[in-house]
Design an enzyme around this catalytic site. Structure first.
Site, PDB file in Angstrom:
ATOM      1  N   ASP A   1     -90.884 -11.720  -5.074  1.00 19.27           N
ATOM      2  CA  ASP A   1     -90.145 -10.720  -4.303  1.00 19.27           C
ATOM      3  C   ASP A   1     -90.030 -11.079  -2.830  1.00 19.27           C
ATOM      4  O   ASP A   1     -90.681 -12.009  -2.350  1.00 19.27           O
ATOM      5  CB  ASP A   1     -90.790  -9.338  -4.483  1.00 19.27           C
ATOM      6  CG  ASP A   1     -92.321  -9.374  -4.389  1.00 19.27           C
ATOM      7  OD1 ASP A   1     -92.856 -10.365  -3.867  1.00 19.27           O
ATOM      8  OD2 ASP A   1     -92.969  -8.420  -4.841  1.00 19.27           O
TER       9      ASP A   1
ATOM     10  N   ASN B   1    -100.069   1.859  -7.337  1.00 19.89           N
ATOM     11  CA  ASN B   1     -99.346   2.763  -8.251  1.00 19.89           C
ATOM     12  C   ASN B   1     -98.960   2.062  -9.557  1.00 19.89           C
ATOM     13  O   ASN B   1     -98.110   2.552 -10.297  1.00 19.89           O
ATOM     14  CB  ASN B   1     -98.106   3.336  -7.556  1.00 19.89           C
ATOM     15  CG  ASN B   1     -97.109   2.254  -7.152  1.00 19.89           C
ATOM     16  OD1 ASN B   1     -97.321   1.077  -7.430  1.00 19.89           O
ATOM     17  ND2 ASN B   1     -96.027   2.658  -6.500  1.00 19.89           N
TER      18      ASN B   1
ATOM     19  N   HIS C   1     -97.523  -0.955  -9.775  1.00 17.68           N
ATOM     20  CA  HIS C   1     -96.344  -1.830  -9.718  1.00 17.68           C
ATOM     21  C   HIS C   1     -96.723  -3.300  -9.835  1.00 17.68           C
ATOM     22  O   HIS C   1     -97.828  -3.707  -9.481  1.00 17.68           O
ATOM     23  CB  HIS C   1     -95.464  -1.540  -8.491  1.00 17.68           C
ATOM     24  CG  HIS C   1     -95.961  -2.042  -7.172  1.00 17.68           C
ATOM     25  ND1 HIS C   1     -96.039  -1.244  -6.057  1.00 17.68           N
ATOM     26  CD2 HIS C   1     -96.365  -3.259  -6.768  1.00 17.68           C
ATOM     27  CE1 HIS C   1     -96.467  -1.959  -5.031  1.00 17.68           C
ATOM     28  NE2 HIS C   1     -96.677  -3.187  -5.435  1.00 17.68           N
TER      29      HIS C   1
ATOM     30  N   GLU D   1     -91.216  -0.780  -9.083  1.00 22.21           N
ATOM     31  CA  GLU D   1     -91.855   0.500  -8.793  1.00 22.21           C
ATOM     32  C   GLU D   1     -91.776   1.449  -9.997  1.00 22.21           C
ATOM     33  O   GLU D   1     -90.907   1.290 -10.870  1.00 22.21           O
ATOM     34  CB  GLU D   1     -91.172   1.147  -7.591  1.00 22.21           C
ATOM     35  CG  GLU D   1     -91.349   0.387  -6.276  1.00 22.21           C
ATOM     36  CD  GLU D   1     -92.705   0.639  -5.620  1.00 22.21           C
ATOM     37  OE1 GLU D   1     -93.738   0.718  -6.313  1.00 22.21           O
ATOM     38  OE2 GLU D   1     -92.728   0.753  -4.380  1.00 22.21           O
TER      39      GLU D   1
HETATM   40  C1  GLP Z   1     -97.012  -5.849  -2.787  1.00 19.39           C
HETATM   41  C2  GLP Z   1     -96.426  -7.006  -3.567  1.00 19.39           C
HETATM   42  C3  GLP Z   1     -97.057  -7.132  -4.930  1.00 19.39           C
HETATM   43  C4  GLP Z   1     -98.561  -7.065  -4.819  1.00 19.39           C
HETATM   44  C5  GLP Z   1     -98.956  -5.719  -4.273  1.00 19.39           C
HETATM   45  C6  GLP Z   1    -100.442  -5.516  -4.169  1.00 19.39           C
HETATM   46  O1  GLP Z   1     -96.377  -4.662  -3.033  1.00 19.39           O
HETATM   47  N1  GLP Z   1     -95.019  -6.910  -3.711  1.00 19.39           N
HETATM   48  O2  GLP Z   1     -96.635  -8.337  -5.535  1.00 19.39           O
HETATM   49  O3  GLP Z   1     -99.164  -7.268  -6.077  1.00 19.39           O
HETATM   50  O4  GLP Z   1     -98.387  -5.625  -2.970  1.00 19.39           O
HETATM   51  O5  GLP Z   1    -100.870  -6.061  -2.975  1.00 19.39           O
HETATM   52  P1  GLP Z   1    -102.377  -6.219  -2.537  1.00 19.39           P
HETATM   53  O6  GLP Z   1    -102.888  -7.396  -3.278  1.00 19.39           O
HETATM   54  O7  GLP Z   1    -102.290  -6.481  -1.054  1.00 19.39           O
HETATM   55  O8  GLP Z   1    -103.071  -4.959  -2.866  1.00 19.39           O
END
Ligand code: GLP
Length: 258
Positions: A67, A136, A138, A143
């Site tokens: 992404d 959440n 995702h 989402e």
């Molecule tokens: C972002 C990214 C995801 C990632 C998520 C969790 O939203 N787009 O790919 O898995 O954050 O991030 P973190 O590892 O910082 O909790």
């Protein structure tokens, strides 16, 4: 699905990196699907270490990221393009032109999503997809919603995701409200999936994703339909799931600490 319990963030990162490294050694011209966020930072650091030690060669590998924020240029310090260069690309021998992310500055969002799916298809999909997990539920930036969205798409970030990601920006107002994300179809087309998760704040999401109903309200739950998923997590993130399904690899030294 296999669940591996690491001792702490460093152990989880090392074990996750070992799976990615094994994939590259097994198939040097593999396609790695890569993720951003706080969770994989240690994994990338370990991969860089293995490369510097001369035990890992990325020269034939290709990478495709999940992404990118809409509106951020690749040199914006909070863009995922910048993140990937800082944590991995600038430190290993990936060939020029072998790393791919959605273009946050694309003028035509629909065309950009179509381009990204065509790219993924032309690469033959990913051999191994690394994933983090949003609070959440995702994955990528898919989402929670009323339906699983299969292709790459432009997505409005939920308030909970904006809040969670605000820690990387100077203020919450600076967090982009839109992103491009590989869809559920692209993620599920990976031949193997490795998810890295740590911390008590993710415990409920881990439970919902792997032990709840498969529903677009918890996008990661779709991973229950994939035949080759490995979750690598610490005890805190696994605190709400049954002990009997967790493998503790720390007993299998030296592999775990390699
Ligand atoms: C972002 C990214 C995801 C990632 C998520 C969790 O939203 N787009 O790919 O898995 O954050 O991030 P973190 O590892 O910082 O909790």
């Amino acid at each position: 699905m296999r669940i591996i319990c690491g001792k702490d963030y460093s152990d989880v990162s090392n074990q996750t990196a070992q799976f990615l490294a094994a994939q590259v050694r097994l198939k040097p011209d593999c396609v790695l699907g890569l993720a951003t966020g706080g969770s994989p930072v240690g994994t990338y650091a370990k991969l860089v270490e293995l490369y510097r030690q001369g035990t890992l060669d990325f020269s034939k590998a290709r990478t495709v990221n999940l992404d990118e924020y809409v509106g951020l240029a690749p040199d914006h310090p909070q863009s995922y393009a910048y993140y990937m260069r800082t944590h991995l690309f600038d430190h290993v021998n990936l060939a020029p032109g072998s790393t791919f992310l959605p273009d946050g500055l694309a003028r035509d969002g629909e065309a950009e999503c179509a381009r990204y799916d065509a790219l993924l298809q032309s690469l033959g999909g990913t051999d191994m997809q690394l994933l983090g997990l949003g609070n959440n539920g995702h994955i990528g930036f898919n989402e929670p919603g009323d339906a699983f969205c299969l292709p790459t798409h432009r997505v409005a970030l939920t308030e909970s995701t904006v809040s969670a990601n605000a820690r990387f920006f100077a203020s919450r107002e600076e967090v982009p409200r839109w992103a491009y994300t590989m869809g559920i179809g692209g993620i599920l087309s990976a031949r193997k999936i490795v998810m890295v998760v740590t911390g008590a704040a993710k415990a409920q999401a881990v439970r919902d994703v792997f032990f709840g109903p498969v529903t677009p309200k918890v996008p990661g739950s779709v991973l229950q339909l994939h035949k080759d998923v490995i979750l690598i997590a610490d005890r805190e993130a696994l605190s709400l799931i049954p002990d009997s399904v967790v493998v503790d690899l720390s007993a299998l030294l030296p592999f775990a600490n390699h």
